[in-house]
Design an enzyme around this catalytic site. Structure first.
Site, PDB file in Angstrom:
ATOM      1  N   HIS A 166       0.855  -1.199   0.104  1.00  0.00           N
ATOM      2  CA  HIS A 166      -0.065  -0.102  -0.235  1.00  0.00           C
ATOM      3  C   HIS A 166       0.822   1.165   0.000  1.00  0.00           C
ATOM      4  O   HIS A 166       1.419   1.710   1.065  1.00  0.00           O
ATOM      5  CB  HIS A 166      -0.977   0.148   1.311  1.00  0.00           C
ATOM      6  CG  HIS A 166      -1.926   1.018   1.357  1.00  0.00           C
ATOM      7  ND1 HIS A 166      -3.267   0.697   1.416  1.00  0.00           N
ATOM      8  CD2 HIS A 166      -1.740   2.409   1.211  1.00  0.00           C
ATOM      9  CE1 HIS A 166      -3.946   1.843   1.412  1.00  0.00           C
ATOM     10  NE2 HIS A 166      -3.240   2.792   1.020  1.00  0.00           N
ATOM     11  N   HIS A 170     -10.048   1.061  -0.174  1.00  0.00           N
ATOM     12  CA  HIS A 170      -9.913   2.130   1.139  1.00  0.00           C
ATOM     13  C   HIS A 170     -10.978   2.006   1.658  1.00  0.00           C
ATOM     14  O   HIS A 170     -12.240   2.277   1.184  1.00  0.00           O
ATOM     15  CB  HIS A 170      -9.348   3.483   0.915  1.00  0.00           C
ATOM     16  CG  HIS A 170      -7.735   3.723   0.462  1.00  0.00           C
ATOM     17  ND1 HIS A 170      -7.243   3.012  -0.773  1.00  0.00           N
ATOM     18  CD2 HIS A 170      -6.855   4.282   1.006  1.00  0.00           C
ATOM     19  CE1 HIS A 170      -6.253   3.330  -1.029  1.00  0.00           C
ATOM     20  NE2 HIS A 170      -5.818   4.249   0.163  1.00  0.00           N
ATOM     21  N   GLU A 178     -10.849   3.905   7.289  1.00  0.00           N
ATOM     22  CA  GLU A 178      -9.641   5.062   7.448  1.00  0.00           C
ATOM     23  C   GLU A 178     -10.484   6.379   8.175  1.00  0.00           C
ATOM     24  O   GLU A 178     -10.202   6.519   9.388  1.00  0.00           O
ATOM     25  CB  GLU A 178      -8.852   5.397   6.216  1.00  0.00           C
ATOM     26  CG  GLU A 178      -7.712   6.274   6.316  1.00  0.00           C
ATOM     27  CD  GLU A 178      -7.130   6.713   5.261  1.00  0.00           C
ATOM     28  OE1 GLU A 178      -7.965   6.818   4.390  1.00  0.00           O
ATOM     29  OE2 GLU A 178      -6.053   7.298   5.284  1.00  0.00           O
ATOM     30  N   ASP A 222       1.898   4.101   2.597  1.00  0.00           N
ATOM     31  CA  ASP A 222       0.894   4.971   2.173  1.00  0.00           C
ATOM     32  C   ASP A 222       1.504   6.128   1.226  1.00  0.00           C
ATOM     33  O   ASP A 222       1.325   6.027   0.218  1.00  0.00           O
ATOM     34  CB  ASP A 222       0.004   5.642   3.480  1.00  0.00           C
ATOM     35  CG  ASP A 222      -1.578   5.975   3.023  1.00  0.00           C
ATOM     36  OD1 ASP A 222      -1.769   5.339   1.650  1.00  0.00           O
ATOM     37  OD2 ASP A 222      -2.257   6.398   3.840  1.00  0.00           O
ATOM     38  N   ASP A 223       1.794   7.230   1.793  1.00  0.00           N
ATOM     39  CA  ASP A 223       2.279   8.534   1.183  1.00  0.00           C
ATOM     40  C   ASP A 223       3.427   8.852   2.171  1.00  0.00           C
ATOM     41  O   ASP A 223       3.342   9.772   2.883  1.00  0.00           O
ATOM     42  CB  ASP A 223       1.075   9.441   1.219  1.00  0.00           C
ATOM     43  CG  ASP A 223      -0.094   8.933   0.459  1.00  0.00           C
ATOM     44  OD1 ASP A 223      -0.270   8.757  -0.740  1.00  0.00           O
ATOM     45  OD2 ASP A 223      -0.949   8.711   1.087  1.00  0.00           O
TER      46      ASP A 223
HETATM   47  N1  LIG Z   1      -4.419   7.556   2.840  1.00  0.00           N
HETATM   48  C1  LIG Z   1      -5.165   7.972   1.777  1.00  0.00           C
HETATM   49  N2  LIG Z   1      -6.596   7.600   1.890  1.00  0.00           N
HETATM   50  C2  LIG Z   1      -7.518   7.849   0.745  1.00  0.00           C
HETATM   51  N3  LIG Z   1      -6.851   8.065  -0.434  1.00  0.00           N
HETATM   52  C3  LIG Z   1      -5.564   8.483  -0.471  1.00  0.00           C
HETATM   53  N4  LIG Z   1      -4.900   8.819  -1.589  1.00  0.00           N
HETATM   54  C4  LIG Z   1      -3.694   9.036  -1.201  1.00  0.00           C
HETATM   55  N5  LIG Z   1      -3.333   8.812   0.169  1.00  0.00           N
HETATM   56  C5  LIG Z   1      -4.841   8.415   0.692  1.00  0.00           C
HETATM   57 ZN   LIG Z   2      -3.994   4.939   0.846  1.00  0.00          ZN
END
Ligand SMILES: Nc1ncnc2[nH]cnc12
Ligand SMILES: [Zn+2]
Length: 322
Positions: free
Chosen positions: A11, A189, A192, A270-271
């Site tokens: 992810h 997703h 969250e 994630d990012d």
């Molecule tokens: N954590 C996240 N949740 C939903 N969409 C995303 N796009 C990028 N990161 C995300």
């Molecule tokens: Zn994500």
């Protein structure tokens, strides 16, 4: 201790993995002012809405096939250096379209980066096409149809990301049917920003083998038991969850409780630069703050490979590298 562990990541959003220094270089190349989303070498955002805006701004700095090759190689090289043998990258043809590059050139540029990183480091990588929920069901169906028909051997899965608080999962079920019928792996997703009911809706309407995050299932013990019974794998991103305020701190994060309830969990970034993390850091935090043993972390990596959207020969080869 975790530095020497073999790792796998299921992810990670490609544009969300752009190192700030690379984004700055791209901004200079295209004469873009970055003050609104990048300051003092770090991405700037306040909440999920402004995070998504910053994400889109960074994506707008990658405009050609070779820009995307560079971004992909940069991230995969870093991941391989951290001990990763496998990576699944979330890619969104919508972002390729938004800069006028087009979905085919976008995917071609990323493919070239995957192949180059694989030749150099041995890291195996696949793409999971993402539809953006806030663009609405028709646009997510467009992304699913693109994934289903693009005939790229590295595109092996479909996902939906973006603003979870918009629309109902049921409205997007058709997109997942298109992707599933084409033989793509399915993840989504959920759980969250929204609570346990979003995870239940995802299970009922989308029937995924994995869920992105899913951590707010912890609010409903019966749902946690269902996840464990059905063997659904969670792509857990603790650093992201704390950065976005889903949980106040790592001590409150439910990763250990989910694991102890028998839910199959994996570790992901994630990012990463948006959340001041990395896959290496997620493993280190799981060890040092959450108390997972080396054997438990190795089992999570194994779970990731077991749940990876790859053919069986590749899965066997990857398992043999652990
Ligand atoms: N954590 C996240 N949740 C939903 N969409 C995303 N796009 C990028 N990161 C995300
Ligand atoms: Zn994500």
């Amino acid at each position: 201790m975790t530095v020497s562990l073999k790792k796998a990541e299921l992810h990670c959003h490609l544009e969300g993995a752009a190192p700030p220094l690379l984004a700055l270089a791209q901004a200079r190349k295209y004469g873009v002012e970055t003050r609104d989303f990048l300051r003092d070498g770090a991405y700037v955002w306040r909440d999920f809405t402004s995070f998504l805006a910053a994400y889109d701004a960074v994506a707008g700095l990658f405009r050609t096939e070779s820009d995307y090759t560079l971004l992909t190689e940069t991230y995969l090289d870093e991941l391989a250096a951290a001990g990763a043998v496998y990576s699944e990258l979330f890619v969104s043809p919508d972002h390729g379209e938004a800069v006028g590059l087009g979905a085919d050139a976008y995917i071609a540029g990323i493919s070239r980066g995957i192949e180059a990183a694989n030749a150099r480091t041995g890291i195996e990588c696949r793409m999971v096409v993402v539809g953006l929920r806030h663009k609405g069901p028709e646009r997510v169906e467009w992304a699913a149809r693109y994934a289903a028909t693009c005939r790229n051997r590295l595109v092996t899965g479909f996902n939906m990301a973006g603003e979870e608080r918009i629309g109902r999962v049921a409205d997007y079920a058709r997109a997942f049917d298109i992707a599933r019928d084409a033989g793509l792996g399915i993840t989504i997703h959920a759980g969250e920003l929204c609570g346990a009911s979003s995870v239940r809706d995802a299970l009922d309407h989308v029937r995924p083998s994995r869920i992105g995050h899913g951590v707010r299932a912890i609010e409903d013990p019966a749902l946690v038991a269902r996840l464990a019974d059905e063997g659904v794998v969670l792509e857990v991103c603790p650093g992201s969850n704390v950065a976005l305020g889903v949980f106040p701190d790592l001590a409150a994060h439910p990763l250990r409780r989910l694991h102890e309830a028998g839910v199959r969990v994996t570790l992901n970034s994630d990012d990463p630069p948006f959340f001041h993390t990395s896959l290496q850091r997620e493993y280190a935090v799981a060890s040092e703050v959450m108390g997972f043993t080396g054997a438990e972390l190795a089992a999570m990596t194994r779970t990731a490979i077991e749940a990876a959207f790859v053919d069986e020969a590749t899965r066997v080869a990857l398992l043999s590298r652990l």
